[in-house]
Each structure stands twice: as structure tokens, then as C-alpha cells.
Enzyme design. Structure first.
Site, mmCIF file in Angstrom:
data_model
loop_
_atom_site.group_PDB
_atom_site.id
_atom_site.type_symbol
_atom_site.label_atom_id
_atom_site.label_comp_id
_atom_site.label_asym_id
_atom_site.label_seq_id
_atom_site.Cartn_x
_atom_site.Cartn_y
_atom_site.Cartn_z
ATOM 1 N N GLU A 1 0.864 -1.187 0.000
ATOM 2 C CA GLU A 1 0.000 0.000 0.000
ATOM 3 C C GLU A 1 0.890 1.223 0.000
ATOM 4 O OE1 GLU A 1 -3.399 2.176 2.637
ATOM 5 O OE2 GLU A 1 -3.527 -0.013 2.521
ATOM 6 N N HIS B 1 1.433 4.783 -2.060
ATOM 7 C CA HIS B 1 0.620 5.640 -2.911
ATOM 8 C C HIS B 1 1.443 6.663 -3.697
ATOM 9 C CE1 HIS B 1 -2.735 3.868 -0.879
ATOM 10 N NE2 HIS B 1 -2.351 4.325 0.285
ATOM 11 N N HIS C 1 -9.437 0.063 -0.940
ATOM 12 C CA HIS C 1 -8.835 1.112 -0.120
ATOM 13 C C HIS C 1 -9.906 2.132 0.259
ATOM 14 C CE1 HIS C 1 -6.466 4.801 0.662
ATOM 15 N NE2 HIS C 1 -5.619 3.942 1.186
ATOM 16 N N ASP D 1 1.717 2.137 3.920
ATOM 17 C CA ASP D 1 0.798 3.278 3.792
ATOM 18 C C ASP D 1 1.561 4.568 3.523
ATOM 19 O OD1 ASP D 1 -1.606 4.531 3.538
ATOM 20 O OD2 ASP D 1 -2.285 4.196 5.579
#
Length: 329
Positions: free
Chosen positions: A7, A9, A160, A282
């Protein structure tokens, strides 16, 4: 130990505007810093990965992504552009990056076609979906074509969070509860349950769903859900596998993204098993160093640590198989 984060981004300058609604829930300085890091793909990001010992990031477009676009035609065009861009970044750094496609779910048929193109031509490893798409969830009958394609390609969809369609009255007067600290987890876990009770995994039993943030709390309520399902009125719904937990144990894979704490990790291991947990940081909303240090020091076996750190990702995403060369336009 090899580490692959699932995860991780990014955003492009053209798509920054879609994140304005998310900006309103963050402290201004924190959002400004995250926004700066989202735009960087190869400079500061790789330096941080090296410093923390993160071998690979599986990149994904930040929430809410193209799903915030109201016009289906624009969404399709923007999706093709950003997926080609992502494939180009991966081609330049194939040992450091892989990726999840964005999908124009405003047009599910086009989304299924783009998923196939992204996987078979661009070498992407599935797709990441940011919550709802203009109010439609992934259990909507129109989305079956996307699930059918994902199952046939043997790639996961990563669900998500994003801002909800509306805000439940229970949050009235408490805007501090709206967002990733609380409401997003509730919304996303509920979205997963819609998939189960909407029959998605009965129709597509080999479909694979990824969920971040240590499973958004679902791993901790399996027994309760099964017990109360036997009590609740079923409203005409019957599950082929009998109980909700069977689907969570079979079709759900979770990542450690955004939860660097041993108790929930241990609970998830007991509930779902080590083959269903993968690593994530994250980024840039959490520290890569904090996440990697957490997994390296977690009170789990080295065998489970290796599964979570990289082996499960290599198996689920076929990262051990050479990806086809991207076909860029």
C-alpha cells in the site's frame, strides 16, 4: 529480510485536484507534506526505501483517484493515461517498483477491459479501488464483469478507503471522527461485508480481495459475525459457505499498512493465518522506517515474518514471474 510493501501511494500533477476532499480532514501541514511526497516517485522515495530496507513498493494511485471523476468518458481516458505512466515508472525501476492499476469503474465494461490491458500488456498486478464509485459499490450487479475478469486473470482487487457518499448521523457534531482515524475503517469493512452478502464470492469463488490497515477490524469479529448470522433474519440471503467468516478466511488477504502494533498482528495471524497477511507501509501517510522496524521486531516466527514480508506478495501478485514488457502509448 526481503520486504515488499503493497500500500504505497502516488499521484500525478493532473490528478491532484481529486484529493481536495481528503485534504479537508487532515492538518494543513501534514497534508502539505504528504502531498509533496505523493508526487515524488523516484528521488526521495527510493532514498527512504533504501534507508529503511524496503526492497519494493507496489504503487497505487492515491485516494479517491479517478473514481472521483463524474464523467465516465473522462475517467476512461484518464485511467489509460495514468496506468501507462505507472508502467513507465516501473519499467525504469523494475527491481524497486511494481503496481496496481487504476480502474474507470464509472464504466464497468471499460474497467474490465482496462484491467486486462493493465495486467497482460503493462505487467501490473491487479487493481486498487478507492471505496465507492459515484455511490456504487463493488457488489453492484454492474461490477460483476470486473470481478469476472479479475478472477480469470488471477489478480486481486485491493479495496482502499475514501470519503463516503454521505456521513452517518452518529458522526454529527464530531467531524474529528470522519476520516482514516475511524469512519473510513467502518465504511471499508462494511463494503467488504456487502461483497459477501451480495454474493460476489459465491459467484466468483476464486476471487481475491486485498484490504489494508490490518483488515479494518474484520479479523477481530469473525466469531461474533457467525454467531449473530445464525440469529439474524436473513432477508432472503443464504451464503453458500454457510457463515461470513468462511469468505474472510478464503477470499480476503490483508496488509499491515498503517497498523504498526503487535497485538492486532497477532490476532490477525490467529484469525486468518500467515498466508493471508502481507506487508504494507501506507506511504507517505506513515513512516517507512516505522513500518519496516515493526515487522522486523514483531513477536512472530521467522517463517511467518518471511511470508508477510515478501513470500505472500510474490505468490499472490506473481512477482516471481517475469512481467511482460510494458506497451506504452
Amino acid at each position: 529480510m526481503k520486504l515488499i510493501g503493497l500500500e504505497e501511494h502516488f499521484v500525478t500533477p493532473e490528478l491532484v485536484g481529486y484529493g481536495n476532499s481528503t485534504a479537508s480532514i487532515a492538518q494543513p501541514a501534514a497534508w502539505a507534506e504528504a502531498s509533496r511526497r505523493l508526487l515524488d516517485l523516484t528521488e526521495e522515495r527510493i532514498v527512504e526505501m533504501d534507508a529503511a530496507g524496503l526492497d519494493m513498493q507496489v504503487l497505487s494511485l492515491n485516494s479517491p483517484g479517478i473514481q472521483a471523476e463524474a464523467d465516465a468518458g473522462n475517467a476512461v481516458r484518464q485511467t489509460i493515461t495514468v496506468n501507462d505512466f505507472l508502467a513507465g515508472v516501473i519499467a525504469e525501476h523494475p527491481d524497486r517498483f511494481s503496481g496496481f492499476a487504476a480502474l474507470p469503474l464509472q464504466d464497468p465494461v471499460a474497467a474490465a477491459a482496462e484491467l486486462e490491458r493493465a495486467v497482460t500488456q503493462l505487467g501490473l498486478k491487479g487493481a486498487l479501488v478507492n471505496a465507492h464509485t459515484q455511490g456504487r459499490y463493488l457488489d453492484d450487479p454492474t461490477m460483476r464483469v470486473v470481478w469476472e475478469r479479475a478472477e480469470a486473470l488471477d489478480v486481486p482487487l485491493y479495496l482502499h478507503p475514501a470519503n463516503g457518499v454521505d456521513t452517518s448521523h452518529v458522526f454529527s457534531g464530531h467531524p474529528e471522527l470522519v476520516g482514516p482515524m475511524w469512519s473510513w475503517g467502518v465504511d471499508t469493512a462494511t463494503h467488504v461485508l456487502r461483497l459477501i452478502f451480495g454474493g460476489v464470492f459465491d459467484d466468483f469463488p476464486k476471487a481475491k480481495l486485498l484490504l489494508g490497515h490490518m483488515g479494518e477490524g474484520l479479523a477481530f469479529v469473525l466469531w461474533r459475525m457467525d454467531s449473530r448470522w445464525s440469529f439474524h433474519a436473513h432477508h432472503g440471503i443464504e451464503l453458500a459457505k454457510g457463515v461470513p467468516s468462511a469468505y474472510l478466511k478464503d477470499n480476503l488477504y490483508i496488509t499491515t499498512s498503517g497498523v504498526c502494533s503487535a497485538p492486532p498482528l497477532l490476532a490477525a495471524l490467529l484469525a486468518l493465518g500467515p498466508e493471508h497477511i502481507l506487508f504494507g507501509t501506507d506511504y507517505p501517510f506513515e513512516s517507512i522506517e516505522t513500518a519496516t522496524d515493526f515487522l522486523r521486531s514483531a513477536p512472530i516466527s521467522d517463517a511467518d515474518r518471511a511470508k508477510i514480508g515478501h513470500l505472500n506478495a510474490e505468490r499472490l501478485l506473481h512477482l516471481d514471474v517475469a512481467a511482460p514488457a510494458p506497451a506504452l502509448v
